[in-house]
Design a protein around this motif. Sequence first.
Motif, mmCIF file in Angstrom:
data_model
loop_
_atom_site.group_PDB
_atom_site.id
_atom_site.type_symbol
_atom_site.label_atom_id
_atom_site.label_comp_id
_atom_site.label_asym_id
_atom_site.label_seq_id
_atom_site.Cartn_x
_atom_site.Cartn_y
_atom_site.Cartn_z
ATOM 1 N N ASP A 29 -9.150 19.400 30.871
ATOM 2 C CA ASP A 29 -7.800 19.627 31.382
ATOM 3 C C ASP A 29 -6.837 18.699 30.652
ATOM 4 O O ASP A 29 -7.093 17.488 30.552
ATOM 5 C CB ASP A 29 -7.742 19.334 32.880
ATOM 6 N N PHE A 30 -5.764 19.254 30.153
ATOM 7 C CA PHE A 30 -4.777 18.422 29.466
ATOM 8 C C PHE A 30 -3.400 19.045 29.592
ATOM 9 O O PHE A 30 -3.253 20.249 29.806
ATOM 10 C CB PHE A 30 -5.147 18.227 27.999
ATOM 11 N N GLU A 31 -2.411 18.182 29.461
ATOM 12 C CA GLU A 31 -1.014 18.610 29.503
ATOM 13 C C GLU A 31 -0.472 18.641 28.085
ATOM 14 O O GLU A 31 -0.798 17.778 27.266
ATOM 15 C CB GLU A 31 -0.195 17.637 30.357
ATOM 16 N N LEU A 32 0.353 19.634 27.807
ATOM 17 C CA LEU A 32 1.025 19.713 26.512
ATOM 18 C C LEU A 32 2.443 19.183 26.642
ATOM 19 O O LEU A 32 3.160 19.528 27.579
ATOM 20 C CB LEU A 32 1.083 21.159 26.008
ATOM 21 N N ARG A 33 2.836 18.348 25.700
ATOM 22 C CA ARG A 33 4.218 17.890 25.606
ATOM 23 C C ARG A 33 4.748 18.276 24.227
ATOM 24 O O ARG A 33 4.110 17.958 23.212
ATOM 25 C CB ARG A 33 4.301 16.368 25.784
ATOM 26 N N LEU A 34 5.885 18.950 24.194
ATOM 27 C CA LEU A 34 6.449 19.424 22.938
ATOM 28 C C LEU A 34 7.440 18.408 22.378
ATOM 29 O O LEU A 34 8.278 17.866 23.117
ATOM 30 C CB LEU A 34 7.148 20.772 23.142
ATOM 31 N N VAL A 35 7.331 18.161 21.096
ATOM 32 C CA VAL A 35 8.206 17.220 20.390
ATOM 33 C C VAL A 35 9.084 18.037 19.443
ATOM 34 O O VAL A 35 8.575 18.783 18.603
ATOM 35 C CB VAL A 35 7.386 16.191 19.594
ATOM 36 N N ASP A 36 10.392 17.910 19.585
ATOM 37 C CA ASP A 36 11.335 18.681 18.765
ATOM 38 C C ASP A 36 11.527 17.982 17.424
ATOM 39 O O ASP A 36 12.319 17.053 17.295
ATOM 40 C CB ASP A 36 12.674 18.826 19.497
ATOM 41 N N LEU A 37 10.790 18.436 16.428
ATOM 42 C CA LEU A 37 10.859 17.801 15.110
ATOM 43 C C LEU A 37 12.196 18.077 14.423
ATOM 44 O O LEU A 37 12.701 17.234 13.680
ATOM 45 C CB LEU A 37 9.711 18.303 14.228
ATOM 46 N N ASP A 38 12.780 19.249 14.676
ATOM 47 C CA ASP A 38 14.054 19.584 14.040
ATOM 48 C C ASP A 38 15.168 18.647 14.506
ATOM 49 O O ASP A 38 16.094 18.351 13.749
ATOM 50 C CB ASP A 38 14.437 21.037 14.340
ATOM 51 N N GLN A 39 15.067 18.185 15.735
ATOM 52 C CA GLN A 39 16.062 17.262 16.279
ATOM 53 C C GLN A 39 15.698 15.800 16.023
ATOM 54 O O GLN A 39 16.412 14.893 16.449
ATOM 55 C CB GLN A 39 16.223 17.504 17.790
ATOM 56 N N GLY A 40 14.596 15.585 15.325
ATOM 57 C CA GLY A 40 14.204 14.219 14.983
ATOM 58 C C GLY A 40 13.617 13.428 16.130
ATOM 59 O O GLY A 40 13.593 12.185 16.089
ATOM 60 N N GLU A 41 13.107 14.119 17.148
ATOM 61 C CA GLU A 41 12.561 13.411 18.308
ATOM 62 C C GLU A 41 11.404 12.497 17.917
ATOM 63 O O GLU A 41 11.179 11.456 18.548
ATOM 64 C CB GLU A 41 12.098 14.435 19.349
#
Length: 208
Positions: free
Chosen positions: A31-43
């Motif tokens: 079981d795991f959670e996904l967290r999205l990182v916005d590379l286009d916004q430089g996060e």
Amino acid sequence: MAVPLTLYIDNRLLSPYAMSAYVALAEKNLDFELRLVDLDQGEQRMAPFLCRSPTGKVPVLAHHDFYLSESSAIAEYLEDVFPAPEYAAICPADPRARARMRQVQAWLRSDLAALRRERPTEVVFEGLKPAPLSDAAQLDATRLVRVATCLVPAGQKNLFDDWCVADADLALMLNRLVLSGEDVPARLRDYAAEQWERPSLRRWRDGR
């Protein structure tokens, strides 16, 4: 009790390394959670993420208060912390086979730069129609086919007797050619297609 695991990946789900880490977790049925990182916004260059990944790279695995980047390191960490037989194996048990797996993963991540540039994962995941290969990328494609032919002998469905996470990595690289219509031997096309239908890879594709 849920396993406290979080996987940070690119928000467009285009990173081949994010896919590799995701497949490793899915294969172990964790079981795991996904967290999205916005590379286009430089996060990835902002302080909150840099505290987790000093190099600013995705994917990053969080396990309690431990953060780890680099997909091949993530796979081996998961194999060590969630070992077989309680959890499915994603790396070969034999030391020589595991060393070969590391070799294959390192090669796919460090070589074939022209091919990776001219056949990006948008070709694989978004149906991008690319321009013809340059001479440099064609040389990479030829080398990929030659090496893959050696790695996956005739009559063998995986890199080793049993599946490992490097099979997903190699299949993705081959699909940069297959899905853009390049000439790939039938045996390697079949290998890539069979890997692509594995439930963990389908789960990644269906989640897009």
